[in-house]
Design a protein around this motif. Structure first.
Motif, PDB file in Angstrom:
ATOM      1  N   ARG A   1     113.936 135.435  19.422  1.00 43.76           N
ATOM      2  CA  ARG A   1     115.045 135.531  18.477  1.00 43.76           C
ATOM      3  C   ARG A   1     115.018 134.413  17.429  1.00 43.76           C
ATOM      4  NH1 ARG A   1     119.021 138.991  19.693  1.00 43.76           N
ATOM      5  NH2 ARG A   1     120.534 137.795  18.504  1.00 43.76           N
ATOM      6  N   GLY A   2     114.299 133.331  17.712  1.00 46.27           N
ATOM      7  CA  GLY A   2     114.260 132.197  16.792  1.00 46.27           C
ATOM      8  C   GLY A   2     115.571 131.427  16.771  1.00 46.27           C
ATOM      9  N   GLU A   3     116.284 131.427  17.906  1.00 49.38           N
ATOM     10  CA  GLU A   3     117.602 130.780  17.979  1.00 49.38           C
ATOM     11  C   GLU A   3     117.553 129.507  18.814  1.00 49.38           C
ATOM     12  OE1 GLU A   3     120.423 134.754  17.721  1.00 49.38           O
ATOM     13  OE2 GLU A   3     120.242 133.691  19.615  1.00 49.38           O
ATOM     14  N   HIS A   4     117.850 128.402  18.181  1.00 48.27           N
ATOM     15  CA  HIS A   4     118.014 127.115  18.861  1.00 48.27           C
ATOM     16  C   HIS A   4     116.800 126.744  19.712  1.00 48.27           C
ATOM     17  CE1 HIS A   4     121.991 127.980  17.473  1.00 48.27           C
ATOM     18  NE2 HIS A   4     122.193 128.907  18.387  1.00 48.27           N
ATOM     19  N   VAL A   5     115.614 127.053  19.226  1.00 45.80           N
ATOM     20  CA  VAL A   5     114.400 126.831  20.001  1.00 45.80           C
ATOM     21  C   VAL A   5     114.166 125.346  20.258  1.00 45.80           C
ATOM     22  CG1 VAL A   5     111.894 127.165  20.084  1.00 45.80           C
ATOM     23  CG2 VAL A   5     113.365 128.975  19.181  1.00 45.80           C
ATOM     24  N   LEU A   6     114.279 124.511  19.229  1.00 45.80           N
ATOM     25  CA  LEU A   6     113.998 123.087  19.404  1.00 45.80           C
ATOM     26  C   LEU A   6     114.943 122.427  20.415  1.00 45.80           C
ATOM     27  CD1 LEU A   6     112.227 120.698  18.683  1.00 45.80           C
ATOM     28  CD2 LEU A   6     113.784 120.210  16.764  1.00 45.80           C
ATOM     29  N   PRO A   7     116.270 122.631  20.340  1.00 47.09           N
ATOM     30  CA  PRO A   7     117.129 122.005  21.362  1.00 47.09           C
ATOM     31  C   PRO A   7     116.808 122.487  22.777  1.00 47.09           C
ATOM     32  CG  PRO A   7     118.474 122.898  19.575  1.00 47.09           C
ATOM     33  CD  PRO A   7     117.059 123.309  19.313  1.00 47.09           C
ATOM     34  N   ILE A   8     116.455 123.764  22.914  1.00 47.01           N
ATOM     35  CA  ILE A   8     116.129 124.298  24.245  1.00 47.01           C
ATOM     36  C   ILE A   8     114.827 123.691  24.753  1.00 47.01           C
ATOM     37  CG2 ILE A   8     115.511 126.380  25.530  1.00 47.01           C
ATOM     38  CD1 ILE A   8     117.417 127.913  23.602  1.00 47.01           C
ATOM     39  N   VAL A   9     113.814 123.647  23.901  1.00 46.15           N
ATOM     40  CA  VAL A   9     112.526 123.068  24.282  1.00 46.15           C
ATOM     41  C   VAL A   9     112.704 121.603  24.680  1.00 46.15           C
ATOM     42  CG1 VAL A   9     110.286 122.326  23.364  1.00 46.15           C
ATOM     43  CG2 VAL A   9     111.066 124.663  22.991  1.00 46.15           C
ATOM     44  N   LEU A  10     113.439 120.847  23.866  1.00 41.59           N
ATOM     45  CA  LEU A  10     113.643 119.428  24.170  1.00 41.59           C
ATOM     46  C   LEU A  10     114.425 119.228  25.454  1.00 41.59           C
ATOM     47  CD1 LEU A  10     114.317 117.968  20.598  1.00 41.59           C
ATOM     48  CD2 LEU A  10     112.212 117.841  21.976  1.00 41.59           C
ATOM     49  N   THR A  11     115.396 120.107  25.724  1.00 43.61           N
ATOM     50  CA  THR A  11     116.166 120.015  26.966  1.00 43.61           C
ATOM     51  C   THR A  11     115.267 120.272  28.170  1.00 43.61           C
ATOM     52  OG1 THR A  11     118.170 120.736  25.832  1.00 43.61           O
ATOM     53  CG2 THR A  11     118.160 120.915  28.234  1.00 43.61           C
ATOM     54  N   CYS A  12     114.415 121.291  28.071  1.00 39.28           N
ATOM     55  CA  CYS A  12     113.456 121.577  29.149  1.00 39.28           C
ATOM     56  C   CYS A  12     112.529 120.389  29.367  1.00 39.28           C
ATOM     57  CB  CYS A  12     112.624 122.810  28.813  1.00 39.28           C
ATOM     58  SG  CYS A  12     113.534 124.357  28.770  1.00 39.28           S
TER      59      CYS A  12
ATOM     60  N   ALA B   1     126.694 134.357  19.001  1.00 40.50           N
ATOM     61  CA  ALA B   1     127.765 133.616  19.650  1.00 40.50           C
ATOM     62  C   ALA B   1     127.220 132.378  20.347  1.00 40.50           C
ATOM     63  CB  ALA B   1     128.476 134.518  20.662  1.00 40.50           C
ATOM     64  N   LEU B   2     125.908 132.262  20.463  1.00 36.86           N
ATOM     65  CA  LEU B   2     125.296 131.145  21.162  1.00 36.86           C
ATOM     66  C   LEU B   2     125.114 129.970  20.206  1.00 36.86           C
ATOM     67  CD1 LEU B   2     124.149 130.459  23.970  1.00 36.86           C
ATOM     68  CD2 LEU B   2     121.926 131.144  23.111  1.00 36.86           C
ATOM     69  N   THR B   3     125.919 128.941  20.407  1.00 39.40           N
ATOM     70  CA  THR B   3     125.810 127.737  19.580  1.00 39.40           C
ATOM     71  C   THR B   3     124.702 126.846  20.138  1.00 39.40           C
ATOM     72  OG1 THR B   3     127.364 126.500  20.950  1.00 39.40           O
ATOM     73  CG2 THR B   3     128.306 127.813  19.140  1.00 39.40           C
ATOM     74  N   PRO B   4     124.236 125.863  19.373  1.00 41.98           N
ATOM     75  CA  PRO B   4     123.219 124.949  19.906  1.00 41.98           C
ATOM     76  C   PRO B   4     123.700 124.230  21.170  1.00 41.98           C
ATOM     77  CG  PRO B   4     123.374 124.703  17.528  1.00 41.98           C
ATOM     78  CD  PRO B   4     124.491 125.615  17.941  1.00 41.98           C
TER      79      PRO B   4
ATOM     80  N   LEU C   1     104.960 119.448  27.930  1.00 38.28           N
ATOM     81  CA  LEU C   1     105.025 119.430  26.470  1.00 38.28           C
ATOM     82  C   LEU C   1     104.290 120.640  25.885  1.00 38.28           C
ATOM     83  CD1 LEU C   1     105.703 117.289  23.994  1.00 38.28           C
ATOM     84  CD2 LEU C   1     103.231 117.098  24.000  1.00 38.28           C
ATOM     85  N   LEU C   2     103.062 120.872  26.345  1.00 36.20           N
ATOM     86  CA  LEU C   2     102.273 121.994  25.834  1.00 36.20           C
ATOM     87  C   LEU C   2     102.932 123.330  26.157  1.00 36.20           C
ATOM     88  CD1 LEU C   2      98.667 120.822  26.835  1.00 36.20           C
ATOM     89  CD2 LEU C   2      99.671 120.849  24.533  1.00 36.20           C
ATOM     90  N   TRP C   3     103.420 123.487  27.393  1.00 39.88           N
ATOM     91  CA  TRP C   3     103.990 124.764  27.811  1.00 39.88           C
ATOM     92  C   TRP C   3     105.275 125.086  27.063  1.00 39.88           C
ATOM     93  CZ3 TRP C   3     102.972 129.261  29.560  1.00 39.88           C
ATOM     94  CH2 TRP C   3     104.007 130.099  29.976  1.00 39.88           C
ATOM     95  N   PHE C   4     106.229 124.155  27.052  1.00 37.49           N
ATOM     96  CA  PHE C   4     107.533 124.467  26.460  1.00 37.49           C
ATOM     97  C   PHE C   4     107.442 124.682  24.954  1.00 37.49           C
ATOM     98  CE2 PHE C   4     109.271 122.264  30.340  1.00 37.49           C
ATOM     99  CZ  PHE C   4     109.697 123.429  30.939  1.00 37.49           C
TER     100      PHE C   4
ATOM    101  N   GLY D   1     104.686 125.577  23.354  1.00 38.02           N
ATOM    102  CA  GLY D   1     103.885 126.787  23.177  1.00 38.02           C
ATOM    103  C   GLY D   1     104.691 128.055  23.412  1.00 38.02           C
ATOM    104  N   LEU D   2     105.476 128.086  24.490  1.00 30.60           N
ATOM    105  CA  LEU D   2     106.282 129.269  24.799  1.00 30.60           C
ATOM    106  C   LEU D   2     107.407 129.447  23.780  1.00 30.60           C
ATOM    107  CD1 LEU D   2     106.919 131.628  26.730  1.00 30.60           C
ATOM    108  CD2 LEU D   2     108.331 130.025  28.044  1.00 30.60           C
ATOM    109  N   GLY D   3     108.108 128.365  23.491  1.00 29.69           N
ATOM    110  CA  GLY D   3     109.248 128.456  22.572  1.00 29.69           C
ATOM    111  C   GLY D   3     108.859 128.896  21.174  1.00 29.69           C
ATOM    112  N   TYR D   4     107.812 128.303  20.641  1.00 31.24           N
ATOM    113  CA  TYR D   4     107.419 128.623  19.267  1.00 31.24           C
ATOM    114  C   TYR D   4     106.379 129.739  19.195  1.00 31.24           C
ATOM    115  CZ  TYR D   4     110.311 124.850  17.661  1.00 31.24           C
ATOM    116  OH  TYR D   4     111.403 124.070  17.380  1.00 31.24           O
ATOM    117  N   GLY D   5     105.630 129.958  20.264  1.00 33.52           N
ATOM    118  CA  GLY D   5     104.674 131.056  20.286  1.00 33.52           C
ATOM    119  C   GLY D   5     105.351 132.407  20.430  1.00 33.52           C
ATOM    120  N   ALA D   6     106.545 132.419  21.011  1.00 32.32           N
ATOM    121  CA  ALA D   6     107.274 133.672  21.229  1.00 32.32           C
ATOM    122  C   ALA D   6     107.579 134.386  19.911  1.00 32.32           C
ATOM    123  CB  ALA D   6     108.578 133.394  21.987  1.00 32.32           C
ATOM    124  N   ARG D   7     107.655 133.645  18.819  1.00 28.53           N
ATOM    125  CA  ARG D   7     107.984 134.276  17.524  1.00 28.53           C
ATOM    126  C   ARG D   7     106.925 135.272  17.085  1.00 28.53           C
ATOM    127  NH1 ARG D   7     106.216 130.304  12.818  1.00 28.53           N
ATOM    128  NH2 ARG D   7     104.423 129.456  13.867  1.00 28.53           N
ATOM    129  N   LEU D   8     105.713 135.147  17.656  1.00 25.82           N
ATOM    130  CA  LEU D   8     104.650 136.104  17.332  1.00 25.82           C
ATOM    131  C   LEU D   8     105.006 137.507  17.826  1.00 25.82           C
ATOM    132  CD1 LEU D   8     101.567 133.885  18.257  1.00 25.82           C
ATOM    133  CD2 LEU D   8     102.509 134.311  15.979  1.00 25.82           C
TER     134      LEU D   8
END
Length: 199
Positions: A32-43, A104-107, A155-158, A160-167
């Motif tokens: 969905r491209g929603e709040h990817v960076l905060p989620i990746v950093l939290t993981c 409805a999902l805020t950061p 680092l590589l997994w989160f 890669g998954l978070g930003y690779g999913a946009r494909l």
């Protein structure tokens, strides 16, 4: 040292690359491209804290007070079942991905959801703290190299998954694709949740 770090990297990837609540949520939000960076950093921060604690010896504490894990199992099981029901409801009435669609999902809520999916999962403690901590400590003073390798794996997994999913966005422009993904998420979450409760 390099060999120990490589062992940490491969062990970390073996544990983290699994279909679980956290990864399913990150995949969905990445598509969905929603709040990817905060989620990746939290993981990532969660892994840093838990794995470092395990390497520093927290795994021994959890072994001495095993009552912590059953409580986390019940809470985590109930939460995963509720998350699975919510995914099943989305699968029942799927919508196509619309770029720029309001959500409805805020950061802040995305971060809280990620924290819950991570820290309410007892397998997170078993893998990140006990297992990785135990393996790391088997390397003696080189355990910190093992830790470095596992953190690189995270680092590589989160990212890669978070930003690779946009494909996969083109595929998820159709509601049917969301139905399949949300159905799979519902089954995974429900199965994990029931498994935690009956274990």
């Amino acid at each position: 040292m390099f060999q120990v770090a490589l062992t940490g990297l491969l062990t970390g990837l073996a544990l983290i690359v699994a279909v679980g609540a956290q990864n399913a949520f990150l995949l969905r939000q990445g598509i969905r491209g929603e709040h990817v960076l905060p989620i990746v950093l939290t993981c990532l921060v969660s892994d840093v804290v838990a794995i470092t604690a395990g390497v520093a010896g927290l795994g021994i504490v959890l072994e001495r007070w095993p009552a912590v894990l059953p409580v986390a199992q019940v809470l985590g099981g109930l939460y995963l079942i509720a998350f699975g029901v919510h995914a099943a409801m989305r699968a029942w009435r799927p919508a196509a991905l619309v770029t720029g669609e309001a959500t409805a999902l805020t950061p802040g809520r995305a971060v809280l959801l990620t924290l819950a999916l991570t820290w309410l999962n007892p397998h997170f403690y078993l893998d990140a703290v006990l297992m990785l901590g135990t393996v790391a400590n088997s390397f003696g003073t080189d355990r910190w190299w093992f830790l470095g390798g596992t953190l690189v794996a995270s680092l590589l997994w989160f990212f890669g998954l978070g930003y690779g999913a946009r494909l996969l966005r083109g595929l998820f422009a159709r509601p049917k694709a969301w139905r399949v993904l949300d159905s799979a998420i519902a089954v995974v979450m429900g199965t994990l949740g029931v498994g935690l409760l009956v274990h």
